[in-house]
Design an enzyme around this catalytic site. Structure first.
Site, PDB file in Angstrom:
ATOM      1  N   MET A   1      13.480   0.265  -2.657  1.00 46.57           N
ATOM      2  CA  MET A   1      14.909   0.577  -2.584  1.00 46.57           C
ATOM      3  C   MET A   1      15.104   1.916  -1.872  1.00 46.57           C
ATOM      4  O   MET A   1      16.144   2.561  -2.013  1.00 46.57           O
ATOM      5  CB  MET A   1      15.524   0.613  -3.985  1.00 46.57           C
ATOM      6  CG  MET A   1      15.421  -0.749  -4.692  1.00 46.57           C
ATOM      7  SD  MET A   1      16.689  -1.030  -5.932  1.00 46.57           S
ATOM      8  CE  MET A   1      16.412   0.331  -7.031  1.00 46.57           C
ATOM      9  N   GLY A   2      14.077   2.348  -1.136  1.00 48.31           N
ATOM     10  CA  GLY A   2      14.195   3.606  -0.399  1.00 48.31           C
ATOM     11  C   GLY A   2      14.009   4.810  -1.295  1.00 48.31           C
ATOM     12  O   GLY A   2      13.448   4.701  -2.385  1.00 48.31           O
TER      13      GLY A   2
ATOM     14  N   HIS B   1       5.412   5.180  -3.380  1.00 49.34           N
ATOM     15  CA  HIS B   1       5.654   4.140  -2.366  1.00 49.34           C
ATOM     16  C   HIS B   1       4.612   4.239  -1.251  1.00 49.34           C
ATOM     17  O   HIS B   1       4.093   3.227  -0.781  1.00 49.34           O
ATOM     18  CB  HIS B   1       7.036   4.318  -1.734  1.00 49.34           C
ATOM     19  CG  HIS B   1       8.183   4.180  -2.682  1.00 49.34           C
ATOM     20  ND1 HIS B   1       8.961   5.245  -3.080  1.00 49.34           N
ATOM     21  CD2 HIS B   1       8.699   3.093  -3.311  1.00 49.34           C
ATOM     22  CE1 HIS B   1       9.898   4.830  -3.900  1.00 49.34           C
ATOM     23  NE2 HIS B   1       9.761   3.528  -4.077  1.00 49.34           N
TER      24      HIS B   1
ATOM     25  N   GLY C   1       4.143  -1.238  -7.651  1.00 48.92           N
ATOM     26  CA  GLY C   1       3.582  -0.133  -8.423  1.00 48.92           C
ATOM     27  C   GLY C   1       3.479  -0.497  -9.903  1.00 48.92           C
ATOM     28  O   GLY C   1       4.375  -1.132 -10.463  1.00 48.92           O
TER      29      GLY C   1
ATOM     30  N   LYS D   1       3.911   1.405 -12.244  1.00 51.28           N
ATOM     31  CA  LYS D   1       4.881   2.136 -13.073  1.00 51.28           C
ATOM     32  C   LYS D   1       5.924   1.184 -13.666  1.00 51.28           C
ATOM     33  O   LYS D   1       6.325   1.329 -14.810  1.00 51.28           O
ATOM     34  CB  LYS D   1       5.582   3.238 -12.287  1.00 51.28           C
ATOM     35  CG  LYS D   1       6.498   4.055 -13.204  1.00 51.28           C
ATOM     36  CD  LYS D   1       7.078   5.245 -12.516  1.00 51.28           C
ATOM     37  CE  LYS D   1       8.180   4.871 -11.575  1.00 51.28           C
ATOM     38  NZ  LYS D   1       9.412   4.414 -12.240  1.00 51.28           N
TER      39      LYS D   1
ATOM     40  N   GLN E   1       8.413  -5.177 -14.653  1.00 51.35           N
ATOM     41  CA  GLN E   1       8.748  -5.823 -13.375  1.00 51.35           C
ATOM     42  C   GLN E   1       7.535  -6.583 -12.827  1.00 51.35           C
ATOM     43  O   GLN E   1       7.658  -7.707 -12.333  1.00 51.35           O
ATOM     44  CB  GLN E   1       9.208  -4.752 -12.374  1.00 51.35           C
ATOM     45  CG  GLN E   1       9.320  -5.221 -10.944  1.00 51.35           C
ATOM     46  CD  GLN E   1      10.006  -4.197 -10.048  1.00 51.35           C
ATOM     47  OE1 GLN E   1      11.227  -4.062 -10.122  1.00 51.35           O
ATOM     48  NE2 GLN E   1       9.271  -3.499  -9.216  1.00 51.35           N
TER      49      GLN E   1
ATOM     50  N   VAL F   1       1.363   6.852  -9.487  1.00 51.36           N
ATOM     51  CA  VAL F   1       1.091   8.161  -8.872  1.00 51.36           C
ATOM     52  C   VAL F   1       1.898   9.200  -9.646  1.00 51.36           C
ATOM     53  O   VAL F   1       3.074   8.975  -9.960  1.00 51.36           O
ATOM     54  CB  VAL F   1       1.480   8.167  -7.379  1.00 51.36           C
ATOM     55  CG1 VAL F   1       1.215   9.536  -6.754  1.00 51.36           C
ATOM     56  CG2 VAL F   1       0.707   7.083  -6.626  1.00 51.36           C
TER      57      VAL F   1
ATOM     58  N   LEU G   1       5.841   9.598 -10.680  1.00 55.19           N
ATOM     59  CA  LEU G   1       6.810   9.703  -9.583  1.00 55.19           C
ATOM     60  C   LEU G   1       7.839   8.592  -9.696  1.00 55.19           C
ATOM     61  O   LEU G   1       7.511   7.451 -10.001  1.00 55.19           O
ATOM     62  CB  LEU G   1       6.106   9.605  -8.230  1.00 55.19           C
ATOM     63  CG  LEU G   1       5.153  10.736  -7.860  1.00 55.19           C
ATOM     64  CD1 LEU G   1       4.777  10.631  -6.384  1.00 55.19           C
ATOM     65  CD2 LEU G   1       5.769  12.092  -8.125  1.00 55.19           C
TER      66      LEU G   1
ATOM     67  N   ARG H   1      14.232   8.359  -9.275  1.00 56.83           N
ATOM     68  CA  ARG H   1      15.243   8.897 -10.202  1.00 56.83           C
ATOM     69  C   ARG H   1      14.885  10.299 -10.711  1.00 56.83           C
ATOM     70  O   ARG H   1      15.732  10.950 -11.322  1.00 56.83           O
ATOM     71  CB  ARG H   1      15.463   7.941 -11.375  1.00 56.83           C
ATOM     72  CG  ARG H   1      16.173   6.652 -10.953  1.00 56.83           C
ATOM     73  CD  ARG H   1      16.619   5.813 -12.142  1.00 56.83           C
ATOM     74  NE  ARG H   1      17.529   4.762 -11.729  1.00 56.83           N
ATOM     75  CZ  ARG H   1      17.183   3.495 -11.490  1.00 56.83           C
ATOM     76  NH1 ARG H   1      15.924   3.123 -11.605  1.00 56.83           N
ATOM     77  NH2 ARG H   1      18.081   2.597 -11.124  1.00 56.83           N
TER      78      ARG H   1
HETATM   79  O1  PAF Z   1      10.762  -1.597  -7.686  1.00 58.24           O
HETATM   80  C1  PAF Z   1      11.756  -1.550  -6.929  1.00 58.24           C
HETATM   81  O2  PAF Z   1      11.971  -0.580  -6.201  1.00 58.24           O
HETATM   82  C2  PAF Z   1      12.726  -2.704  -6.909  1.00 58.24           C
HETATM   83  O3  PAF Z   1      12.906  -3.243  -8.177  1.00 58.24           O
HETATM   84  C3  PAF Z   1      12.350  -3.813  -5.903  1.00 58.24           C
HETATM   85  C4  PAF Z   1      11.025  -4.473  -6.268  1.00 58.24           C
HETATM   86  C5  PAF Z   1      12.258  -3.209  -4.501  1.00 58.24           C
HETATM   87  C6  PAF Z   1      13.427  -4.902  -5.894  1.00 58.24           C
HETATM   88  O4  PAF Z   1      14.673  -4.387  -5.510  1.00 58.24           O
END
Ligand code: PAF
Length: 282
Positions: free
Chosen positions: A30-31, A37, A147, A149, A153, A176, A184, A187
């Site tokens: 999500m940037g 990342h 990740g 973390k 998910q 990380v 990390l 947020r």
């Molecule tokens: O982990 C994330 O950043 C988000 O949940 C993902 C996997 C990119 C889905 O939007």
């Protein structure tokens, strides 16, 4: 590095790569990228010929009172970081492209989606599994990197891939951390200096479980109580959950703990943070 914003263009780019015999590694994000990342990107580079990173703040995974509007958006800075890492394609679609009017199909991973973060964030995992399923159809990766973390998910997406026979290998990379142990997270940028310090209690609680488990303690109840006592020492931490669970089913483990996941979530001010630890298997 190529920037693609159009879904069809991304599909064609991926198809062309695969027709040339290239493998595709994919890092969905999500940037607001950080070293966590980038560690996934490096792993994807080592694994695949073509590396695609998506940047899409997915509205479907935010609740009505959550931080969708203020979630950090830094496309330019993120692109520069990805270019320096040798990423081949950044895929950054608009919300309108991803969810055109009338889009009603979602992916719901039954049961798992209502546990841990899914319990306190209703609909969150439906949003995650729906967008990741869509991204998999668009990017058509051989490998997808996530990740550790976001342990819940990971469990939800692994189950989705298995249940829907998706032809993608999920690779999960370790958490990380900052030098002082804070995991990390995009947020973390919301935290004040005080909250940043208070948030270290998550790591202290996990470390307490780790050292008790290493010294032979096998009772999940005792390990959990010890972690809760550490968390209670930081009154600023509003605990959401601390659970010792099976990493695949997310159900509490019974008597033995090796391989179990210790997962914690707490809010500091208005910022909800998660962290976890996998107990060694032997
Ligand atoms: O982990 C994330 O950043 C988000 O949940 C993902 C996997 C990119 C889905 O939007």
């Amino acid at each position: 590095m190529r920037m693609i914003r159009d879904i069809r263009e991304m599909q064609l780019a991926s198809r062309a790569a695969r027709m040339q015999g290239l493998s595709v590694g994919f890092v969905p994000t999500m940037g607001a990228l950080h070293e966590g990342h980038l560690s996934l990107v490096r792993r994807a580079r080592a694994q695949a010929n073509l590396v695609v990173v998506s940047i899409f703040v997915n509205p479907l995974q935010f609740g009505p009172t959550e931080d969708l509007e203020r979630y950090p958006r830094k496309l330019e800075a993120d692109s520069a970081l990805l270019e320096a890492e040798g990423v081949h394609i950044v895929f950054a679609p608009s919300p309108e492209q991803m969810y055109p009017a009338g889009a009603t199909t979602t992916v719901h991973v039954g049961e798992l989606s209502d546990k841990l973060d899914g319990r306190s964030r209703p609909g969150h995992f439906r949003g995650v599994s729906t967008v990741v399923a869509k991204l998999f159809h668009i990017v058509q990766p051989d490998y997808a990197l996530f990740g550790q973390k976001d342990a819940a998910q990971v469990a939800v997406l692994r189950r989705m891939v298995r249940d829907l026979n998706m032809d993608v290998e999920m690779i999960v990379a370790p958490i990380v951390r900052e030098a002082d142990g804070l995991a990390l997270s995009s947020r973390n940028a919301y935290l004040t200096l005080d909250q940043r310090r208070q948030a270290l209690v998550l790591q202290r609680a996990l470390k307490q479980v780790e050292s008790l488990a290493a010294s032979g303690e096998r009772s999940p109840e005792k390990l959990r109580s010890a972690a809760l006592a550490v968390l209670a020492s930081e009154p600023a931490a509003a605990l959401d959950y601390l659970e010792i669970i099976d990493p695949d089913t997310l159900d509490p483990v019974a008597a033995t703990t090796p391989g179990a996941l210790v997962a914690v979530a707490a809010t500091f001010g208005t910022t909800r943070l998660i962290d976890n630890l996998l107990l060694p298997r032997c």
